[in-house]
Design a protein around this motif. Structure first.
Motif, mmCIF file in Angstrom:
data_model
loop_
_atom_site.group_PDB
_atom_site.id
_atom_site.type_symbol
_atom_site.label_atom_id
_atom_site.label_comp_id
_atom_site.label_asym_id
_atom_site.label_seq_id
_atom_site.Cartn_x
_atom_site.Cartn_y
_atom_site.Cartn_z
ATOM 1 N N GLU A 29 29.688 47.551 -36.760
ATOM 2 C CA GLU A 29 28.370 47.954 -35.691
ATOM 3 C C GLU A 29 27.376 48.461 -36.625
ATOM 4 O O GLU A 29 26.044 48.178 -36.741
ATOM 5 N N ASN A 30 27.877 49.443 -37.460
ATOM 6 C CA ASN A 30 26.874 50.132 -38.342
ATOM 7 C C ASN A 30 26.297 49.060 -39.324
ATOM 8 O O ASN A 30 24.736 48.980 -39.566
ATOM 9 N N ILE A 31 26.987 48.188 -39.906
ATOM 10 C CA ILE A 31 26.186 47.228 -41.027
ATOM 11 C C ILE A 31 25.566 46.201 -39.983
ATOM 12 O O ILE A 31 24.407 45.753 -40.404
ATOM 13 N N VAL A 32 25.865 45.756 -38.929
ATOM 14 C CA VAL A 32 25.127 44.921 -38.255
ATOM 15 C C VAL A 32 23.409 45.529 -37.798
ATOM 16 O O VAL A 32 22.411 44.981 -37.959
ATOM 17 N N GLU A 33 23.652 46.982 -37.456
ATOM 18 C CA GLU A 33 22.471 47.746 -36.922
ATOM 19 C C GLU A 33 21.531 47.735 -38.143
ATOM 20 O O GLU A 33 20.394 47.608 -37.939
ATOM 21 N N LYS A 34 22.230 48.057 -39.316
ATOM 22 C CA LYS A 34 21.249 48.153 -40.471
ATOM 23 C C LYS A 34 20.575 46.992 -41.079
ATOM 24 O O LYS A 34 19.483 46.937 -41.528
ATOM 25 N N LEU A 35 21.528 45.864 -41.038
ATOM 26 C CA LEU A 35 21.028 44.440 -41.392
ATOM 27 C C LEU A 35 19.800 44.236 -40.303
ATOM 28 O O LEU A 35 18.812 43.779 -40.979
ATOM 29 N N ARG A 36 19.859 44.467 -38.982
ATOM 30 C CA ARG A 36 18.870 43.989 -38.127
ATOM 31 C C ARG A 36 17.725 44.807 -38.385
ATOM 32 O O ARG A 36 16.588 44.228 -38.210
ATOM 33 N N LYS A 37 17.761 46.282 -38.639
ATOM 34 C CA LYS A 37 16.698 47.065 -39.077
ATOM 35 C C LYS A 37 15.722 46.328 -40.311
ATOM 36 O O LYS A 37 14.690 46.468 -40.178
ATOM 37 N N THR A 38 16.765 46.067 -41.215
ATOM 38 C CA THR A 38 16.087 45.579 -42.668
ATOM 39 C C THR A 38 15.419 44.375 -42.070
ATOM 40 O O THR A 38 14.271 44.127 -42.742
ATOM 41 N N ALA A 39 15.834 43.475 -41.335
ATOM 42 C CA ALA A 39 14.968 42.135 -40.989
ATOM 43 C C ALA A 39 14.120 42.259 -40.153
ATOM 44 O O ALA A 39 13.010 41.492 -40.448
ATOM 45 N N GLU A 40 13.957 43.264 -39.247
ATOM 46 C CA GLU A 40 12.836 43.469 -38.570
ATOM 47 C C GLU A 40 11.556 43.951 -39.448
ATOM 48 O O GLU A 40 10.347 43.594 -38.908
ATOM 49 N N HIS A 41 11.795 44.311 -40.431
ATOM 50 C CA HIS A 41 10.679 44.650 -41.437
ATOM 51 C C HIS A 41 10.079 43.726 -42.108
ATOM 52 O O HIS A 41 9.300 43.783 -42.967
ATOM 53 N N CYS A 42 10.699 42.466 -41.915
ATOM 54 C CA CYS A 42 10.211 41.209 -42.435
ATOM 55 C C CYS A 42 9.472 40.221 -41.672
ATOM 56 O O CYS A 42 9.847 40.221 -40.437
ATOM 57 N N ASP A 43 8.479 39.806 -42.197
ATOM 58 C CA ASP A 43 7.682 38.871 -41.299
ATOM 59 C C ASP A 43 8.144 37.521 -41.327
ATOM 60 O O ASP A 43 8.281 36.822 -40.245
ATOM 61 N N CYS A 44 8.850 37.077 -42.407
ATOM 62 C CA CYS A 44 9.537 35.616 -42.380
ATOM 63 C C CYS A 44 10.548 35.861 -43.516
ATOM 64 O O CYS A 44 10.479 35.443 -44.730
ATOM 65 N N LEU A 45 11.695 36.290 -42.899
ATOM 66 C CA LEU A 45 12.816 36.261 -43.750
ATOM 67 C C LEU A 45 13.622 35.107 -43.903
ATOM 68 O O LEU A 45 13.707 34.280 -42.994
ATOM 69 N N GLN A 46 13.688 34.875 -45.099
ATOM 70 C CA GLN A 46 14.208 33.446 -45.703
ATOM 71 C C GLN A 46 15.429 33.617 -46.313
ATOM 72 O O GLN A 46 16.102 32.614 -46.320
ATOM 73 N N CYS A 47 15.802 34.704 -47.110
ATOM 74 C CA CYS A 47 17.191 34.627 -47.782
ATOM 75 C C CYS A 47 17.854 35.937 -47.674
ATOM 76 O O CYS A 47 17.256 36.931 -47.737
ATOM 77 N N PHE A 48 19.104 36.041 -47.588
ATOM 78 C CA PHE A 48 20.152 37.241 -47.760
ATOM 79 C C PHE A 48 20.775 37.008 -49.308
ATOM 80 O O PHE A 48 21.226 35.900 -49.536
#
Length: 475
Positions: free
Chosen positions: A122-141
């Protein structure tokens, strides 16, 4: 402009990641003299106004306030992450980007994957989502991890699965550091083979890197500099392996030079996404053009030049040498010789003052000596980025989808079987909840299938080059 997020897992992943962020900041500082937050910086960094705590649209194209890396740092021991937080890069990360524990995974894939995976999901998913929310167009991990330890291999591949579930549309590039045969972790063959099954199934592209190759490259550079073989043309500190000129660290650590090579690989790989060029190559184009079969997504990388040249006006002869070097075994980041194996496809990512005509000339020159599969004789993908790496006038990263990765996997399987036949150390894994004996048999079976697919391709090498039959249209 697209953004990418780096997920660094385990001790090795975080140490390589640390070098990547250091070098990336140095690279952008060399280009971005006015300190403006631009599109190039936004690909890997957020510009955060500390007073308001946000990075709203108003901040874009303005002065750099406080740069924060688009990253997630995960380790089940605190040592390396704490070191980063006390080091020169401490302001680039904040506590919301870190996940640590105290006990580590004890070099056990099952502890990282099954135990910590469930515990921190849960902790990892939440932090990944937060990081993704700061992107306009997330292309790659980008995932950076090692295969031999417990956290990197176990939790690293658990995160890879999570990314596929949570962000199925976003590309997953994995940089995996493979252990050498003389590895000091006795269980590393188990960890590596268990991790391989996950990489086979859930990654879009894997860039395998071998400790042994990195070690050899560092030694070669040091020998070259100390022998004076190239005279005054080589700078004392190679910017590929040395952190000279970067944020001053107290002293270089033993693996810094090796980690710098992997960091340079990632910098060159993402250069087109960050800077302008006459022939830009998107990250999704690499996967699209270099991976004809979903499981055969292991790309052998080579970097050149490996040392920093003192002169800037490079004659075309040396430019041609750079292309030749990219296909020699000395420059590969795994112990392999692509020239004598079969190419499925090849990408050349060039940086600096190189013309399209130079690219074409060298491809034509090298083509006759390389074996491509019959159905993809023109399987070249090229990218030209006008911004060279710091300290170089130009550089080249070659990515080859080539059957030469097979010996690495075959050797790994042999080392796995030596332990597995004796059932050595198995009880450490099987006492973890959710870990069944079938996990081992499925993992080695997945690896055997992969090796067999490469064997089948190798069997076609040297066969007649027949054009595939075309559909006949009745007139």
């Amino acid at each position: 402009m697209t953004q990418s997020v780096v997920v660094q897992v385990g001790q090795c992943g975080n140490q390589v990641g640390c070098r990547f962020w250091d070098l990336a900041l140095r690279e952008h500082a060399a280009v971005n003299k006015k300190g403006i937050y631009d599109e190039a910086l936004s690909s890997f960094f957020r510009n955060v106004d500390i007073r308001s705590g946000g990075d709203g649209p108003g901040i874009y194209k303005g002065k750099i306030c406080s740069l924060k890396a688009r990253a997630l740092l995960i380790d089940m021991e605190e040592g390396v992450v704490n070191e980063i937080l006390q080091g020169p890069l401490r302001d680039v990360f904040d506590s919301k980007q870190l996940i640590t524990d105290v006990s580590g995974s004890g070099n056990n894939w099952a502890v990282g994957h099954k135990l910590y995976g469930c515990q921190y999901r849960e902790n990892i998913v939440e932090k990944l989502r937060k990081t993704a929310e700061h992107c306009d167009c997330l292309q790659c991990f980008f995932i950076i991890h090692s295969m031999g330890g417990g956290t990197g291999s176990g939790l690293g591949t658990f995160v890879l699965n999570l990314l596929e579930d949570e962000f199925p549309e976003v590309y997953r590039f994995v940089t995996s550091v493979y252990p050498s045969g003389e590895d000091d972790v006795i269980t590393s063959p188990y960890n590596s083979v268990l991790a391989m099954k996950e990489l086979n199934e859930h990654a879009d592209c894997v860039l395998p890197v071998e400790n042994e190759s990195l070690f050899d490259i560092v030694n070669k550079i040091n020998q070259m500099i100390n022998s004076g073989k190239l005279g005054s043309t080589v700078k004392q500190n190679s910017l590929v392996t040395s952190s000279a000129g970067s944020v001053k660290t107290l002293q270089e650590k033993p693996f810094d030079a090796m980690n710098n090579i992997v960091a340079n690989l990632l910098l060159n790989l993402t250069s087109s996404a960050r800077f302008e060029g006459s022939l830009n190559m998107d990250l999704n184009e690499i996967s699209m053009n270099l991976v004809p079969f979903p499981r055969l997504h292991y790309l052998v990388s080579s970097l050149t030049p490996l040392y920093t040249l003192a002169d800037v006006n490079v004659p075309s002869r040396r430019l041609d040498q750079m292309f030749s070097d990219a296909f020699s075994r000395d420059h590969q980041l795994i112990q392999a010789d692509p020239k004598h194996s079969l190419y499925l496809a090849c990408a050349l990512l060039v940086r600096g003052n190189v013309q399209v005509s130079d690219l074409r000339r060298n491809i034509e020159r090298l083509k006759p000596s390389l074996h491509f599969v019959s159905w993809n004789q023109e399987g070249w993908k090229t990218g030209l980025c006008s911004v060279p790496p710091v300290g170089h006038s130009h550089s080249l990263l070659a990515l080859a989808n080539n059957t030469c990765v097979k010996p690495t996997f075959t050797e790994l399987k042999e080392r796995f079987m030596k332990l597995y036949k004796k059932k050595a150390h198995l009880h450490h894994y099987l006492q973890i909840d959710g870990m069944e004996p079938s996990c081992f048999s499925e993992a080695v079976s997945s690896l055997s299938d992969l090796i067999e697919e490469y064997n089948e391709l190798d069997a076609t090498k040297g066969g007649p080059r027949t054009d595939p039959s075309r559909l006949k249209i009745a007139v």
